[in-house]
Design a protein around this motif. Structure first.
Motif, mmCIF file in Angstrom:
data_model
loop_
_atom_site.group_PDB
_atom_site.id
_atom_site.type_symbol
_atom_site.label_atom_id
_atom_site.label_comp_id
_atom_site.label_asym_id
_atom_site.label_seq_id
_atom_site.Cartn_x
_atom_site.Cartn_y
_atom_site.Cartn_z
ATOM 1 N N ALA A 78 0.834 -1.207 0.000
ATOM 2 C CA ALA A 78 0.000 0.000 0.000
ATOM 3 C C ALA A 78 0.867 1.255 0.000
ATOM 4 C CB ALA A 78 -0.921 -0.003 1.224
ATOM 5 N N ARG A 79 1.938 1.229 0.769
ATOM 6 C CA ARG A 79 2.845 2.384 0.802
ATOM 7 C C ARG A 79 3.501 2.601 -0.567
ATOM 8 N NH1 ARG A 79 5.492 0.745 6.615
ATOM 9 N NH2 ARG A 79 4.068 1.957 7.962
ATOM 10 N N ASP A 80 3.932 1.492 -1.200
ATOM 11 C CA ASP A 80 4.542 1.598 -2.529
ATOM 12 C C ASP A 80 3.555 2.161 -3.540
ATOM 13 O OD1 ASP A 80 6.892 0.571 -1.547
ATOM 14 O OD2 ASP A 80 6.520 -1.476 -2.260
ATOM 15 N N CYS A 81 2.299 1.704 -3.443
ATOM 16 C CA CYS A 81 1.261 2.177 -4.360
ATOM 17 C C CYS A 81 1.039 3.674 -4.200
ATOM 18 C CB CYS A 81 -0.035 1.416 -4.108
ATOM 19 S SG CYS A 81 -1.397 1.906 -5.175
ATOM 20 N N ILE A 82 0.944 4.122 -2.959
ATOM 21 C CA ILE A 82 0.725 5.548 -2.699
ATOM 22 C C ILE A 82 1.927 6.361 -3.151
ATOM 23 C CG2 ILE A 82 0.408 7.281 -0.893
ATOM 24 C CD1 ILE A 82 -2.076 5.622 -1.615
ATOM 25 N N GLN A 83 3.137 5.787 -2.999
ATOM 26 C CA GLN A 83 4.342 6.494 -3.415
ATOM 27 C C GLN A 83 4.329 6.777 -4.905
ATOM 28 O OE1 GLN A 83 6.682 7.808 -1.468
ATOM 29 N NE2 GLN A 83 7.554 8.696 -3.319
ATOM 30 N N GLU A 84 3.719 5.862 -5.682
ATOM 31 C CA GLU A 84 3.625 6.091 -7.118
ATOM 32 C C GLU A 84 2.777 7.332 -7.408
ATOM 33 O OE1 GLU A 84 2.691 2.902 -9.652
ATOM 34 O OE2 GLU A 84 3.940 1.435 -8.591
ATOM 35 N N TYR A 85 1.685 7.512 -6.661
ATOM 36 C CA TYR A 85 0.854 8.694 -6.858
ATOM 37 C C TYR A 85 1.588 9.958 -6.424
ATOM 38 C CZ TYR A 85 -3.188 5.765 -7.851
ATOM 39 O OH TYR A 85 -4.042 4.874 -8.432
ATOM 40 N N VAL A 86 2.372 9.848 -5.352
ATOM 41 C CA VAL A 86 3.154 10.996 -4.892
ATOM 42 C C VAL A 86 4.176 11.383 -5.952
ATOM 43 C CG1 VAL A 86 4.821 11.791 -3.179
ATOM 44 C CG2 VAL A 86 2.827 10.467 -2.461
ATOM 45 N N SER A 87 4.812 10.353 -6.573
ATOM 46 C CA SER A 87 5.830 10.611 -7.581
ATOM 47 C C SER A 87 5.252 11.256 -8.826
ATOM 48 C CB SER A 87 6.536 9.304 -7.948
ATOM 49 O OG SER A 87 7.214 8.774 -6.843
ATOM 50 N N ILE A 88 3.993 10.938 -9.134
ATOM 51 C CA ILE A 88 3.353 11.563 -10.285
ATOM 52 C C ILE A 88 3.239 13.064 -10.066
ATOM 53 C CG2 ILE A 88 1.177 11.741 -11.563
ATOM 54 C CD1 ILE A 88 0.834 8.749 -11.160
ATOM 55 N N LYS A 89 2.943 13.452 -8.839
ATOM 56 C CA LYS A 89 2.805 14.870 -8.537
ATOM 57 C C LYS A 89 4.163 15.569 -8.507
ATOM 58 C CE LYS A 89 -1.444 14.334 -5.810
ATOM 59 N NZ LYS A 89 -2.075 14.523 -4.482
ATOM 60 N N LYS A 90 5.162 14.851 -8.050
ATOM 61 C CA LYS A 90 6.484 15.467 -7.937
ATOM 62 C C LYS A 90 7.543 14.373 -8.057
ATOM 63 C CE LYS A 90 9.246 18.607 -5.086
ATOM 64 N NZ LYS A 90 9.314 19.356 -3.816
ATOM 65 N N GLY A 91 8.240 14.343 -9.184
ATOM 66 C CA GLY A 91 9.254 13.322 -9.408
ATOM 67 C C GLY A 91 10.379 13.840 -10.281
ATOM 68 N N HIS A 92 11.327 12.961 -10.569
ATOM 69 C CA HIS A 92 12.511 13.361 -11.334
ATOM 70 C C HIS A 92 13.016 12.161 -12.112
ATOM 71 C CE1 HIS A 92 16.846 15.199 -11.299
ATOM 72 N NE2 HIS A 92 16.249 15.300 -12.465
ATOM 73 N N LEU A 93 13.184 12.313 -13.414
ATOM 74 C CA LEU A 93 13.724 11.250 -14.264
ATOM 75 C C LEU A 93 14.939 11.754 -15.019
ATOM 76 C CD1 LEU A 93 10.591 9.558 -15.905
ATOM 77 C CD2 LEU A 93 12.139 8.565 -14.211
ATOM 78 N N ARG A 271 17.005 -0.780 -16.693
ATOM 79 C CA ARG A 271 17.641 -1.895 -16.005
ATOM 80 C C ARG A 271 16.625 -3.023 -15.823
ATOM 81 N NH1 ARG A 271 19.602 2.669 -13.857
ATOM 82 N NH2 ARG A 271 17.968 2.801 -12.283
ATOM 83 N N ASN A 272 17.095 -4.237 -15.925
ATOM 84 C CA ASN A 272 16.208 -5.396 -15.850
ATOM 85 C C ASN A 272 16.062 -5.853 -14.400
ATOM 86 O OD1 ASN A 272 14.549 -7.447 -16.666
ATOM 87 N ND2 ASN A 272 16.204 -8.811 -17.307
ATOM 88 N N ASN A 273 15.356 -5.048 -13.623
ATOM 89 C CA ASN A 273 15.086 -5.429 -12.235
ATOM 90 C C ASN A 273 13.698 -4.949 -11.838
ATOM 91 O OD1 ASN A 273 15.282 -2.639 -11.403
ATOM 92 N ND2 ASN A 273 17.510 -2.854 -11.422
ATOM 93 N N THR A 274 13.255 -5.356 -10.662
ATOM 94 C CA THR A 274 11.902 -5.019 -10.215
ATOM 95 C C THR A 274 11.859 -3.727 -9.403
ATOM 96 O OG1 THR A 274 12.218 -6.428 -8.258
ATOM 97 C CG2 THR A 274 11.187 -7.433 -10.198
ATOM 98 N N GLY A 275 13.015 -3.180 -9.077
ATOM 99 C CA GLY A 275 13.035 -1.990 -8.227
ATOM 100 C C GLY A 275 13.061 -0.687 -8.996
ATOM 101 N N LEU A 276 12.240 -0.566 -10.033
ATOM 102 C CA LEU A 276 12.222 0.653 -10.833
ATOM 103 C C LEU A 276 11.576 1.791 -10.042
ATOM 104 C CD1 LEU A 276 11.104 -0.754 -14.308
ATOM 105 C CD2 LEU A 276 13.418 -0.307 -13.507
ATOM 106 N N PRO A 277 12.095 3.016 -10.174
ATOM 107 C CA PRO A 277 11.490 4.164 -9.492
ATOM 108 C C PRO A 277 10.045 4.348 -9.951
ATOM 109 C CG PRO A 277 13.645 4.735 -10.399
ATOM 110 C CD PRO A 277 13.291 3.386 -10.950
#
Length: 309
Positions: A78-93, A271-277
């Motif tokens: 649940a925390r990871d899911c919410i973090q995705e919404y937070v990142s949409i509002k403010k993130g960096h690529l 990168r071929n891993n599951t820990g993508l930002p």
């Protein structure tokens, strides 16, 4: 019942010792014991059997641990899911890109993404394929628009653009008026080509080796316009992706198809891993949707206007 109490129970169950559990989760041993006793009182049963020699789970405790692990896992998700919404509002690529991406429609991809997600900042770093892939592998960038020349299990590849190479000469060159040229006919030509760290160079060089010759390279240059300026002056010939060559076509150069074809691909590589930002996950999903839109036949502008009127 509180979340931290579940963590405390799992720690004691793992270590079978209150002191070691307290040290592991960095709380005092009296605080740990107090919280577990409080939880047991709330539940109305003991979770641990305590003696002077050991601490072990009771039958009720074993059942509780099973549920506690599932609850904590779901809380983490649940925390990871919410973090995705937070990142949409403010993130960096940080995105690596070949200089030639501007000749394709990829700037439209990034522009469209930026308009939909204005809170995600995009940093674009230009470079050659090998350099960008090294930076990606080292986690210095999040993804890269590059040309992949050979499989690599460390990367996940999403092909965006397919193309093929063409020969470019000046208008006075003996091959300028040919309808097509076989690659093996170019073994005596002088080439102005991209740096050896580029995927373009590697694909061309490998194709020449298959045709049983090594190309004579008189100049290495990363900028298309500069390469073509020397081609116009007759210093040598070059090979470019067809879309790039067509964008630069003028009266001073000739573009001739090559046989056999040397195919090119530009891919979005991660990168071929599951820990993508989280912000990168959003970008990958958007890219997939954008590709579907790009592949759909576009209605002529006049027809669109007629239907809207």
């Amino acid at each position: 019942m509180e979340i931290h109490q579940l963590d405390y129970v799992l720690a004691v169950a793992h270590h079978q010792n209150f002191s070691r559990a307290a040290e592991d989760i960095k709380v005092s041993q009296p605080s740990l014991s107090q919280q577990i006793t409080k939880l047991e009182s709330e539940l109305g049963t003991s979770l641990f059997e305590r003696t002077t020699r050991y601490v072990q789970l009771t039958p009720a405790g074993r059942e509780f641990v099973t549920h506690a692990k599932r609850i904590l896992s779901e809380v983490s998700e649940a925390r990871d899911c919410i973090q995705e919404y937070v990142s949409i509002k403010k993130g960096h690529l940080k995105l690596g890109a070949l200089a030639v991406v501007g000749y394709y429609n990829l700037p439209n991809l990034m522009s469209s993404f930026q308009k939909k997600f204005p809170g995600i900042k995009l940093d674009i770093l230009e470079g050659q394929c090998e350099d960008l892939l090294y930076m990606l592998h080292s986690s210095k960038i999040d993804a890269a628009f590059v040309q992949i020349t050979k499989p690599n299990q460390s990367f996940r590849v999403n092909t965006l653009v397919t193309d093929k190479m063409v020969l470019v000469t000046n208008y006075l060159h003996p091959l300028a008026n040919r309808l097509s040229v076989e690659l093996k006919e170019l073994q005596n030509e002088k080439f102005i080509i991209t740096p050896a760290t580029s995927g373009h160079y590697q694909d061309f060089h490998n194709a020449c080796l298959i045709a049983n010759f090594t190309p004579t390279i008189v100049m290495s240059c990363a900028v298309v316009k500069t390469m073509l300026s020397f081609v116009r002056e007759g210093l040598g010939v070059t090979v470019l992706s067809s879309k790039v060559a067509e964008e630069e076509r003028d009266a001073g150069i000739k573009i001739i198809p090559l046989t056999p074809s040397i195919h090119r691909e530009i891919a979005l590589v991660t990168r071929n891993n599951t820990g993508l930002p989280p912000a990168l996950k959003v970008f990958l999903k958007f890219t997939s949707q954008w590709l579907k839109t790009e592949s759909e036949p576009q209605m002529p502008v006049m027809q669109q206007l007629a239907q809207s009127s």
